[in-house]
Design a protein around this motif. Structure first.
Motif, PDB file in Angstrom:
ATOM      1  N   PHE A  44       1.075  -9.824 -16.103  1.00  0.00           N
ATOM      2  CA  PHE A  44      -0.235  -9.246 -15.841  1.00  0.00           C
ATOM      3  C   PHE A  44      -0.304  -7.835 -16.417  1.00  0.00           C
ATOM      4  O   PHE A  44       0.717  -7.222 -16.709  1.00  0.00           O
ATOM      5  CB  PHE A  44      -0.537  -9.201 -14.340  1.00  0.00           C
ATOM      6  CG  PHE A  44       0.525  -8.506 -13.535  1.00  0.00           C
ATOM      7  CD1 PHE A  44       0.544  -7.127 -13.414  1.00  0.00           C
ATOM      8  CD2 PHE A  44       1.507  -9.245 -12.886  1.00  0.00           C
ATOM      9  CE1 PHE A  44       1.521  -6.491 -12.679  1.00  0.00           C
ATOM     10  CE2 PHE A  44       2.482  -8.622 -12.144  1.00  0.00           C
ATOM     11  CZ  PHE A  44       2.495  -7.247 -12.037  1.00  0.00           C
ATOM     12  N   THR A  45      -1.500  -7.387 -16.586  1.00  0.00           N
ATOM     13  CA  THR A  45      -1.730  -5.980 -16.897  1.00  0.00           C
ATOM     14  C   THR A  45      -2.443  -5.382 -15.693  1.00  0.00           C
ATOM     15  O   THR A  45      -3.078  -6.097 -14.915  1.00  0.00           O
ATOM     16  CB  THR A  45      -2.585  -5.800 -18.167  1.00  0.00           C
ATOM     17  OG1 THR A  45      -3.819  -6.505 -18.004  1.00  0.00           O
ATOM     18  CG2 THR A  45      -1.872  -6.327 -19.394  1.00  0.00           C
ATOM     19  N   TYR A 108      -5.068  -6.657 -10.944  1.00  0.00           N
ATOM     20  CA  TYR A 108      -4.061  -7.306 -11.765  1.00  0.00           C
ATOM     21  C   TYR A 108      -4.746  -8.382 -12.598  1.00  0.00           C
ATOM     22  O   TYR A 108      -5.384  -9.280 -12.049  1.00  0.00           O
ATOM     23  CB  TYR A 108      -2.957  -7.918 -10.907  1.00  0.00           C
ATOM     24  CG  TYR A 108      -2.203  -6.879 -10.120  1.00  0.00           C
ATOM     25  CD1 TYR A 108      -1.258  -6.070 -10.744  1.00  0.00           C
ATOM     26  CD2 TYR A 108      -2.437  -6.687  -8.766  1.00  0.00           C
ATOM     27  CE1 TYR A 108      -0.566  -5.106 -10.031  1.00  0.00           C
ATOM     28  CE2 TYR A 108      -1.747  -5.728  -8.049  1.00  0.00           C
ATOM     29  CZ  TYR A 108      -0.822  -4.948  -8.686  1.00  0.00           C
ATOM     30  OH  TYR A 108      -0.134  -3.990  -7.979  1.00  0.00           O
ATOM     31  N   ASP A 111      -2.002 -12.026 -17.962  1.00  0.00           N
ATOM     32  CA  ASP A 111      -1.734 -11.840 -19.378  1.00  0.00           C
ATOM     33  C   ASP A 111      -1.004 -13.084 -19.869  1.00  0.00           C
ATOM     34  O   ASP A 111       0.168 -13.296 -19.546  1.00  0.00           O
ATOM     35  CB  ASP A 111      -0.874 -10.582 -19.568  1.00  0.00           C
ATOM     36  CG  ASP A 111      -0.627 -10.266 -21.021  1.00  0.00           C
ATOM     37  OD1 ASP A 111      -1.166 -10.976 -21.890  1.00  0.00           O
ATOM     38  OD2 ASP A 111       0.112  -9.306 -21.293  1.00  0.00           O
ATOM     39  N   ASN A 112      -1.681 -13.922 -20.657  1.00  0.00           N
ATOM     40  CA  ASN A 112      -1.116 -15.200 -21.075  1.00  0.00           C
ATOM     41  C   ASN A 112       0.146 -15.043 -21.913  1.00  0.00           C
ATOM     42  O   ASN A 112       1.067 -15.834 -21.791  1.00  0.00           O
ATOM     43  CB  ASN A 112      -2.157 -16.034 -21.823  1.00  0.00           C
ATOM     44  CG  ASN A 112      -3.246 -16.509 -20.890  1.00  0.00           C
ATOM     45  OD1 ASN A 112      -3.011 -16.683 -19.700  1.00  0.00           O
ATOM     46  ND2 ASN A 112      -4.440 -16.704 -21.419  1.00  0.00           N
ATOM     47  N   GLU A 113       0.206 -14.035 -22.781  1.00  0.00           N
ATOM     48  CA  GLU A 113       1.414 -13.836 -23.594  1.00  0.00           C
ATOM     49  C   GLU A 113       2.602 -13.490 -22.701  1.00  0.00           C
ATOM     50  O   GLU A 113       3.690 -14.029 -22.864  1.00  0.00           O
ATOM     51  CB  GLU A 113       1.191 -12.733 -24.619  1.00  0.00           C
ATOM     52  CG  GLU A 113       0.226 -13.123 -25.728  1.00  0.00           C
ATOM     53  CD  GLU A 113       0.006 -11.987 -26.703  1.00  0.00           C
ATOM     54  OE1 GLU A 113       0.882 -11.112 -26.822  1.00  0.00           O
ATOM     55  OE2 GLU A 113      -1.049 -11.989 -27.350  1.00  0.00           O
ATOM     56  N   SER A 114       2.409 -12.604 -21.748  1.00  0.00           N
ATOM     57  CA  SER A 114       3.484 -12.247 -20.824  1.00  0.00           C
ATOM     58  C   SER A 114       3.872 -13.438 -19.966  1.00  0.00           C
ATOM     59  O   SER A 114       5.032 -13.630 -19.644  1.00  0.00           O
ATOM     60  CB  SER A 114       3.073 -11.080 -19.935  1.00  0.00           C
ATOM     61  OG  SER A 114       2.871  -9.929 -20.703  1.00  0.00           O
ATOM     62  N   HIS A 115       2.889 -14.252 -19.610  1.00  0.00           N
ATOM     63  CA  HIS A 115       3.166 -15.427 -18.794  1.00  0.00           C
ATOM     64  C   HIS A 115       4.124 -16.373 -19.518  1.00  0.00           C
ATOM     65  O   HIS A 115       5.054 -16.912 -18.918  1.00  0.00           O
ATOM     66  CB  HIS A 115       1.874 -16.155 -18.439  1.00  0.00           C
ATOM     67  CG  HIS A 115       2.092 -17.411 -17.663  1.00  0.00           C
ATOM     68  ND1 HIS A 115       2.492 -17.392 -16.352  1.00  0.00           N
ATOM     69  CD2 HIS A 115       2.004 -18.714 -18.020  1.00  0.00           C
ATOM     70  CE1 HIS A 115       2.632 -18.636 -15.923  1.00  0.00           C
ATOM     71  NE2 HIS A 115       2.336 -19.455 -16.920  1.00  0.00           N
TER      72      HIS A 115
END
Length: 137
Positions: A44-45, A108, A111-115
């Motif tokens: 998440f960001t 919050y 964030d799909n990339e972080s996921h």
């Protein structure tokens, strides 16, 4: 007249200590809470809302002040034990309000990339039984 002046000076000196104690107590809770929130990492960001941060900190100082005022200024007027319990509940309310306002101060956003990275790390840990420390009895 001298006695009244001495009493007002004493009240102002005690007021200074009560205000400083309220500020220190609320600051400690504020720093602890927001440091913990800042330390969170994940998929998440974060989007911070400064008004809620400031508002929750001010709320904590004011409510701590009320609780400390009851403890240190009104204790001679009411000799019952319930007064300490009331002030403890008020100060606990300050901490709860700070935390509630603190949680409203951040959003919050997934964030799909972080996921994807977190999911891959989790998959690697699941494959290796030694990745996590476990205690068996």
């Amino acid at each position: 007249t001298s006695h009244a002046r001495d009493f007002s000076v004493t009240c102002l000196e005690q007021l200074q200590f009560i205000l400083m104690g309220s500020f220190l107590a609320a600051s400690g809770a504020t720093v602890m809470h927001f440091t913990g929130m800042r330390a969170m990492h994940g998929a998440f960001t974060t989007q911070w809302r400064p008004r809620w941060i400031v508002g929750s900190a001010i709320y904590a100082v004011v409510v701590c002040f009320v609780g400390f005022w009851i403890i240190f200024r009104l204790r001679w007027k009411v000799k019952d034990q319930w007064l300490r319990m009331v002030s403890a509940v008020i100060i606990a309310g300050a901490v709860c309000g700070l935390h509630f306002g603190g949680m409203l101060s951040v959003r919050y956003i997934a964030d799909n990339e972080s996921h994807d990275v977190c999911q891959e790390t989790q998959n690697q840990h699941d494959k290796s039984p030694n990745a996590w420390t476990t205690h068996q009895l």
